[in-house]
Design a protein around this motif. Structure first.
Motif, PDB file in Angstrom:
ATOM      1  N   ASP A  76     -12.914 -18.261 -30.653  1.00  0.00           N
ATOM      2  CA  ASP A  76     -12.403 -17.220 -29.987  1.00  0.00           C
ATOM      3  C   ASP A  76     -12.510 -15.905 -31.041  1.00  0.00           C
ATOM      4  O   ASP A  76     -12.924 -14.903 -30.897  1.00  0.00           O
ATOM      5  CB  ASP A  76     -11.214 -17.115 -29.176  1.00  0.00           C
ATOM      6  CG  ASP A  76     -11.168 -17.631 -27.744  1.00  0.00           C
ATOM      7  OD1 ASP A  76     -12.609 -17.790 -27.456  1.00  0.00           O
ATOM      8  OD2 ASP A  76     -10.585 -18.083 -27.055  1.00  0.00           O
ATOM      9  N   VAL A  77     -11.724 -16.419 -32.264  1.00  0.00           N
ATOM     10  CA  VAL A  77     -11.330 -15.288 -33.326  1.00  0.00           C
ATOM     11  C   VAL A  77     -12.952 -14.893 -34.081  1.00  0.00           C
ATOM     12  O   VAL A  77     -13.185 -13.854 -34.175  1.00  0.00           O
ATOM     13  CB  VAL A  77     -10.477 -16.021 -34.268  1.00  0.00           C
ATOM     14  CG1 VAL A  77     -10.557 -14.972 -35.646  1.00  0.00           C
ATOM     15  CG2 VAL A  77      -9.117 -16.189 -33.698  1.00  0.00           C
ATOM     16  N   ALA A  78     -13.617 -16.002 -34.175  1.00  0.00           N
ATOM     17  CA  ALA A  78     -14.854 -15.964 -34.875  1.00  0.00           C
ATOM     18  C   ALA A  78     -15.917 -14.817 -33.886  1.00  0.00           C
ATOM     19  O   ALA A  78     -16.558 -13.938 -34.634  1.00  0.00           O
ATOM     20  CB  ALA A  78     -15.553 -17.039 -35.356  1.00  0.00           C
ATOM     21  N   LYS A  79     -15.825 -15.112 -32.695  1.00  0.00           N
ATOM     22  CA  LYS A  79     -16.812 -14.428 -31.872  1.00  0.00           C
ATOM     23  C   LYS A  79     -16.250 -13.108 -31.913  1.00  0.00           C
ATOM     24  O   LYS A  79     -16.905 -12.067 -31.704  1.00  0.00           O
ATOM     25  CB  LYS A  79     -16.727 -15.102 -30.601  1.00  0.00           C
ATOM     26  CG  LYS A  79     -17.408 -14.246 -29.531  1.00  0.00           C
ATOM     27  CD  LYS A  79     -17.493 -14.891 -28.087  1.00  0.00           C
ATOM     28  CE  LYS A  79     -18.152 -14.298 -26.982  1.00  0.00           C
ATOM     29  NZ  LYS A  79     -17.918 -14.906 -25.603  1.00  0.00           N
TER      30      LYS A  79
ATOM     31  N   ASP B 136     -24.590 -12.731 -27.797  1.00  0.00           N
ATOM     32  CA  ASP B 136     -25.760 -13.655 -27.362  1.00  0.00           C
ATOM     33  C   ASP B 136     -25.645 -14.878 -27.932  1.00  0.00           C
ATOM     34  O   ASP B 136     -24.817 -15.296 -28.622  1.00  0.00           O
ATOM     35  CB  ASP B 136     -27.071 -12.904 -27.657  1.00  0.00           C
ATOM     36  CG  ASP B 136     -27.289 -12.203 -29.119  1.00  0.00           C
ATOM     37  OD1 ASP B 136     -26.588 -12.908 -29.993  1.00  0.00           O
ATOM     38  OD2 ASP B 136     -27.932 -11.711 -29.630  1.00  0.00           O
ATOM     39  N   ILE B 137     -26.877 -15.628 -27.884  1.00  0.00           N
ATOM     40  CA  ILE B 137     -26.863 -17.099 -28.437  1.00  0.00           C
ATOM     41  C   ILE B 137     -26.786 -17.003 -29.999  1.00  0.00           C
ATOM     42  O   ILE B 137     -26.129 -17.865 -30.858  1.00  0.00           O
ATOM     43  CB  ILE B 137     -28.041 -17.832 -27.932  1.00  0.00           C
ATOM     44  CG1 ILE B 137     -27.926 -19.267 -28.436  1.00  0.00           C
ATOM     45  CG2 ILE B 137     -29.496 -17.163 -28.851  1.00  0.00           C
ATOM     46  CD1 ILE B 137     -29.155 -20.099 -27.764  1.00  0.00           C
ATOM     47  N   LYS B 138     -26.967 -16.071 -30.668  1.00  0.00           N
ATOM     48  CA  LYS B 138     -26.621 -16.046 -32.223  1.00  0.00           C
ATOM     49  C   LYS B 138     -25.341 -15.821 -32.388  1.00  0.00           C
ATOM     50  O   LYS B 138     -24.804 -16.726 -33.373  1.00  0.00           O
ATOM     51  CB  LYS B 138     -27.509 -14.820 -32.726  1.00  0.00           C
ATOM     52  CG  LYS B 138     -29.126 -15.041 -32.673  1.00  0.00           C
ATOM     53  CD  LYS B 138     -29.849 -14.007 -33.416  1.00  0.00           C
ATOM     54  CE  LYS B 138     -31.310 -13.846 -33.304  1.00  0.00           C
ATOM     55  NZ  LYS B 138     -32.054 -12.701 -33.939  1.00  0.00           N
ATOM     56  N   CYS B 139     -24.833 -15.076 -31.839  1.00  0.00           N
ATOM     57  CA  CYS B 139     -23.404 -14.649 -31.900  1.00  0.00           C
ATOM     58  C   CYS B 139     -22.500 -16.090 -31.749  1.00  0.00           C
ATOM     59  O   CYS B 139     -21.535 -16.551 -32.271  1.00  0.00           O
ATOM     60  CB  CYS B 139     -22.915 -13.716 -30.881  1.00  0.00           C
ATOM     61  SG  CYS B 139     -21.009 -13.498 -31.037  1.00  0.00           S
ATOM     62  N   HIS B 140     -22.889 -16.796 -30.519  1.00  0.00           N
ATOM     63  CA  HIS B 140     -22.230 -18.117 -30.021  1.00  0.00           C
ATOM     64  C   HIS B 140     -22.458 -19.034 -31.004  1.00  0.00           C
ATOM     65  O   HIS B 140     -21.464 -19.961 -31.444  1.00  0.00           O
ATOM     66  CB  HIS B 140     -22.692 -18.332 -28.510  1.00  0.00           C
ATOM     67  CG  HIS B 140     -22.704 -17.181 -27.668  1.00  0.00           C
ATOM     68  ND1 HIS B 140     -23.348 -17.291 -26.517  1.00  0.00           N
ATOM     69  CD2 HIS B 140     -21.858 -16.184 -27.456  1.00  0.00           C
ATOM     70  CE1 HIS B 140     -23.181 -15.993 -25.750  1.00  0.00           C
ATOM     71  NE2 HIS B 140     -22.176 -15.623 -26.340  1.00  0.00           N
TER      72      HIS B 140
END
Length: 280
Positions: free
Chosen positions: A177-180, A191-195
């Motif tokens: 959660d923090v990194a996202k 998007d999938i890159k962020c996830h």
């Protein structure tokens, strides 16, 4: 914040674990059977049980994810809402860590029987033939444990398991959660890159934090006698030295990293699918 079906985390975890099961199998066998390396352990499994031997205990994996992971994900979202009920602000880092630790403890308790069965099924091939449990599947293992050892055996290793589960959740779910949030604030799209990037960070942090409890848990659960956590720790320290708590770190990271990434990517896709049905 939108609410989603409570079971999505368990389903996503089961999907991910089905793919990465051979790595989890290898990690447990290294921890419990003292295999020399990850590749040696995998080669031994293939040589003795064939390629499909890498999926030994898959039913135990599915049972574990649909108990432990289902509860920990559902409880994490619930605790986050409860901790911020009196405020409109998003949860702070300490609140996220607390929610993760509490949810992990709940998941560890609920999933302990499945964990006992899974560890035994995965480590069975590494035991002498006369000492193997021989469970055909998770339900057969559940029945044989209760029949031969009593229901209390399903709680074997619950203390280190709860500690490990608390550490896992507090270091994995909240770090995701923090990194996202940090990546989104930095301008990345949701998007999938962020996830994938957020889950990569979460997997590395969780592996390192959880390794000591994970090793001790596997040693205790794989034993058939009355082995206390202190006795297991003392014996390992005397025979292997303090570094034993990070034994199997590489296969643990190699297993947890793709599992973490796949779990969160699948979870985000499942949430997107739910959102799509709402928008119809």
């Amino acid at each position: 914040m939108r609410e989603y079906p409570f079971y999505l985390g368990g389903v996503a975890s089961a999907m991910a674990a089905s793919i990465t099961h051979p790595l989890d199998l290898t990690k447990v066998r290294m921890q419990a059977a003292h295999d020399a390396s990850m590749l040696h352990s995998m080669a031994t499994t293939v040589r003795t049980a064939g390629v499909f031997g890498l999926w030994d205990g898959i039913s135990g994996t599915l049972l574990r994810q649909l108990s432990y992971s289902l509860v920990r994900f559902a409880a994490y979202e619930d605790f986050k809402k409860r901790l911020t009920a009196a405020s409109d602000k998003p949860p702070s880092k300490p609140q996220l860590a607390l929610a993760g630790a509490l949810a992990g403890a709940a998941g560890g308790l609920v999933g302990n029987p499945a964990d006992v069965i899974l560890v035994r099924m995965q480590g069975d091939a590494a035991r002498p033939p006369a000492e193997r449990y021989g469970y055909r599947n998770c339900l057969d293992g559940l029945w044989k444990i209760v029949r031969n050892e009593g229901p209390a055996a399903l709680a074997r290793g619950w203390a280190p398991n709860v500690v490990r589960a608390s550490l896992m959740n507090a270091s994995q779910l909240d770090s995701y959660d923090v990194a996202k949030a940090a990546l989104l604030n930095a301008g990345m799209k949701d998007d999938i890159k962020c996830h994938s990037a957020a889950s990569f960070a979460a997997g590395t942090i969780a592996t390192t934090v959880c390794s000591p409890a994970d090793v001790i848990k596997s040693r205790i659960m794989n034993a058939s006698g009355s082995t206390s956590p202190l006795r297991a720790i003392g014996h390992a320290l005397a025979t292997e030295g303090p570094r034993f708590v990070f034994r199997g770190w590489l296969p643990a990271w190699t297993r947890l990293q793709p599992t973490t990434m796949l779990t969160f990517v699948f979870l985000e896709r499942l949430r997107a699918a739910v959102d799509a049905t709402r928008d119809i």
